[in-house]
Design an enzyme around this catalytic site. Sequence first.
Site, PDB file in Angstrom:
ATOM      1  N   CYS A  28      -5.040   7.503   8.105  1.00 56.39           N
ATOM      2  CA  CYS A  28      -6.232   6.775   7.660  1.00 56.39           C
ATOM      3  C   CYS A  28      -6.675   7.201   6.264  1.00 56.39           C
ATOM      4  CB  CYS A  28      -7.388   6.996   8.628  1.00 56.39           C
ATOM      5  SG  CYS A  28      -7.159   6.133  10.177  1.00 56.39           S
ATOM      6  N   CYS A  41     -17.303   7.022   4.754  1.00 58.08           N
ATOM      7  CA  CYS A  41     -17.239   8.494   4.655  1.00 58.08           C
ATOM      8  C   CYS A  41     -18.430   9.114   5.386  1.00 58.08           C
ATOM      9  CB  CYS A  41     -17.235   8.942   3.203  1.00 58.08           C
ATOM     10  SG  CYS A  41     -15.785   8.411   2.278  1.00 58.08           S
TER      11      CYS A  41
END
Lengths: 391, 277
Positions: B35, B105
């Site tokens: 990822c 994030c």
Amino acid sequence: MTVIYMDNNATTRVADAVLDEMMPYFTEFYGNPSSMHSFGGQVGQKISAARGKIAELIGASPEEIIFTGSGTESDNTAIMAALKAHPNKKHIITSRVEHPAIKNLFEHLAKTGYRVTWVPVDRHGMLDLDYLYAHLSDDTAVVSLMWANNETGVIFPIEEIADRLRSRGIVFHTDAVQAVGKIPVDVGRTGVDMLSLSGHKLYAPKGVATLYVKKGTRFAPFLIGGHQERGRRGGTENTPGIIGLGKAAELAGEHLQDDMARVKSLRDKLESAILENIPNVLLNGDKDRRLPNTLSVSFEYVEGEAILLMLDQLGICASSGSACTSGSLEPSHVLRAMGVPFTAAHGSIRLSLSVYNTDEEVDFVIDNLPAVIDRLRHMSPFWKRAACQTQ
Amino acid sequence: MWEYTDEVKDHFLNPRNVGEIEDADGVGEVGSMACGDALRLMLKVDENQRIADVKFQTFGCASAIASSSALTELVKGMTLEEAEKITNDNIAEYLGGLPKEKIHCSVMGQDALKQAILNYRGVREAPAAEGNVVCECFGVTDKQIEDVVKAHDLKTIEDVTDYIKAGGGCGNCHENIQAIIDTVHKREAQPAAAGKKLTNVEKIKRIEETLEREVKPALKKDGGSIELIDVEGDTVYVKLIGTCMNCATSDVTLKHFVEAKLQEFVTPELVVKEVKQ
């Protein structure tokens, strides 16, 4: 802070001699080259001279050179012209590692009824020629393959492919934006039908580029307007840019061998030091058949954007094939096509050198890069585990 | 270059609480190498159920590292109950904001914290994400997409990608993500629309308008189009044109796109059927 610029495959500094050549055409000689008066006419003559210099650099005739606004425009013009010339052919071929100027255009064409063959590359970024040749057909209108890859610097065997295509009636275009000015390119000896080059990759300004169209190639203009470029690309010429590109071509012709030998020695020094001093690093691209200025490396277990920003703090400008530097979430299509593993693909950086880079700059990068990678790896949850596994 | 705030830059260049807690009481691990980002969060919890120490290890970009650092600063000293209420928005706010493409994030931080607390409480393995995987590239399920669309009132595929990465890879799942977004918003809009009974003329007029405004421009992008053939009660008969006509996924297009749009903009009872000739 001193800036160490090692992102020259993105763009180059305009050479001083190029800038000097251009300056009077912003201020003193500002006439329109299409004007009938001598004030404009002298500018037209200067454009003709620039056309000649560019033609000479790539072994073409001046009338085979069309000035455009960018490498992308040259690429699009070439492909659309080839398709217009062969309206009944619906098959087109390119590689999996092309610049977006070709990749995105071919994806677009695929949605408008064209059948696209995407030629794969191997682990070293080298084209699968057997695959390419096996997919040629009577329905193939155009093959477009880059001469050298912008990320890895890998050089495709364009001459060999051109020989193979010569008798097939297939238009062969090459995006040579990264190749011209770095390696010898001679369209006179190479049977390509069309070739794109761009000024800002070889020390000329941005916003000026060239499309070479071999004499006898059927051509339909992409931009239709005035009679400029013999009706093949309407629009008032970017006169200073063209004159600058002409000068850059002249300089490249004179100094290419010496300059690139020096740049290559700097690149090789940088490459050796990185591979020797930093563990878990992979070189991307064929070690030998590669542009002399380009170095693409992947550092396992760290992420490319983080590396770039830490290098930026040190004044070092590089670029990355990492997903996080782009709008996409996947790493570079070039590295993925090459099968670079995920452990490394996310941590790739490209250092592309120019004639302006010095030995001291290379030493500075060699001295500082290991600490950057080390710092990020000690932050990474994967690094300790990987280190344990290799012990 | 991304426009990062000074706080993001500071937490990236000078991350707080980096490292490992050897005898951590709770560990949360999210993300993966494939990822492109991953976070390992370790908690030390005192006898008052307060986070006495917290450390992180992050593989990722500047905003992933900064988000991890900010998260540790936020939760240190909090009770677990308080920490459980920390959201990705709190992390982003702490950093003075993140580029919208980097919101995921901060979501990674929120998820890692949730996992670490579950781990502390003895849940050996975090429960697998419910639902069916929609985004194969990043292993995101329809339930996860639905949850994030609801929680943040997301309107576009791009929004979903920014939050949980789904749709940010090959793009094959875009149609399904759009269908989930449409379903969530349609469900929310239905109470307002309920009770309105359209006349046949109104219904046909709205169907035509919706096809013109919402459906045809999208199909045109893929070289296709659609034609309204007839309306009988709540059944709408249409004919696909151009590339849509021979498309292998035309059933999906009709069901999850055309029908969903007509249900959203005309009336929820509508059913779309294709006329082949």
